[in-house]
Write an enzyme that holds these catalytic residues in place. Sequence first.
Site, PDB file in Angstrom:
ATOM      1  N   GLY A   9      33.389 -20.803  57.363  1.00 34.96           N
ATOM      2  CA  GLY A   9      33.702 -19.413  57.043  1.00 34.96           C
ATOM      3  C   GLY A   9      33.563 -18.542  58.280  1.00 34.96           C
ATOM      4  N   THR A  77      29.025 -17.307  47.155  1.00 32.13           N
ATOM      5  CA  THR A  77      28.758 -17.038  45.737  1.00 32.13           C
ATOM      6  C   THR A  77      30.036 -17.263  44.929  1.00 32.13           C
ATOM      7  OG1 THR A  77      29.255 -14.678  46.024  1.00 32.13           O
ATOM      8  CG2 THR A  77      26.961 -15.354  46.277  1.00 32.13           C
ATOM      9  N   HIS A 132      29.968  -2.944  45.597  1.00 28.95           N
ATOM     10  CA  HIS A 132      30.436  -3.623  46.808  1.00 28.95           C
ATOM     11  C   HIS A 132      31.813  -3.104  47.208  1.00 28.95           C
ATOM     12  CE1 HIS A 132      27.206  -6.514  45.934  1.00 28.95           C
ATOM     13  NE2 HIS A 132      27.282  -6.817  47.215  1.00 28.95           N
ATOM     14  N   HIS A 133      32.212  -3.436  48.417  1.00 33.03           N
ATOM     15  CA  HIS A 133      33.505  -3.062  48.976  1.00 33.03           C
ATOM     16  C   HIS A 133      34.665  -3.635  48.157  1.00 33.03           C
ATOM     17  CE1 HIS A 133      33.692  -7.201  50.547  1.00 33.03           C
ATOM     18  NE2 HIS A 133      32.413  -7.038  50.803  1.00 33.03           N
ATOM     19  N   LYS A 136      35.663  -7.605  48.012  1.00 34.96           N
ATOM     20  CA  LYS A 136      34.848  -8.655  47.389  1.00 34.96           C
ATOM     21  C   LYS A 136      35.604  -9.310  46.241  1.00 34.96           C
ATOM     22  CE  LYS A 136      30.174  -9.727  45.787  1.00 34.96           C
ATOM     23  NZ  LYS A 136      30.071 -10.856  46.719  1.00 34.96           N
TER      24      LYS A 136
END
Length: 244
Positions: A9, A77, A132-133, A136
């Site tokens: 990643g 996640t 969150h942004h 996501k």
Amino acid sequence: MPLKVLLNGAKGRMGEAIIRAADPKVFEICHRYDMGEDPCPGCPNSDVIIDFSFHEATLGLVKLAAKHGKPIVIGTTGHDAEVREEILSYQDKIPLVWSGNYSIGMNLMFYLTKRAAETLTEIFEPEITEVHHHFKKDAPSGTAVDLARRICEGRNWDYDEVVNHGRSGITGERSPKQLGIHALRGGDVVGEHTVSFFGDSERVELKHLATDRKIFAFGALAAAKWAVGKPAGFYEMQDVLGLR
């Protein structure tokens, strides 16, 4: 000698943050992979693996780590229960550090959330909100899920029975044995988590705000350094920080 790190990643937001945060005297990010690339060539020559990629890639990387006896730190996640269970089955082969959040402050909040759930009687009704942004991809966040699990541990509740992901329609009165998780998305918010315990005429809140991804990068690197040489097993950031 610096620890040789395989980073999966590497082109993502967290991957780039880890590369920037790595002290070259301590870490050498010598193998960098991203979506569609094969990490097999770099695994044998690595001391530790860090995964901040996509949930579909994690299991294959864990199998590769187990094949070569390499510790792995997972920050990805969004895994479903079946995949999570299979990933955890490798804890008897390698050190496996897995946390939804590698921030030191958030891990203190995990600890305090469980203690609050234990201490406050069940007339205090728990709810979790996370922000969150807009980039996501999964909801709720892994951090929100971890917070919910801490509440369930403190209350001796079954996670699958009590968790309610938002509310819609005629829901009826709120059951005292219920835990709501609510996900908000927008803008460039790095991460915001609030745990509320609603009582009669009072409310207790625990809150954590993240304003820069470097806090997660520093934590993930600390976990990677800690994991090298540890016996096989499942570990969380709480173990890395000595909070358990």
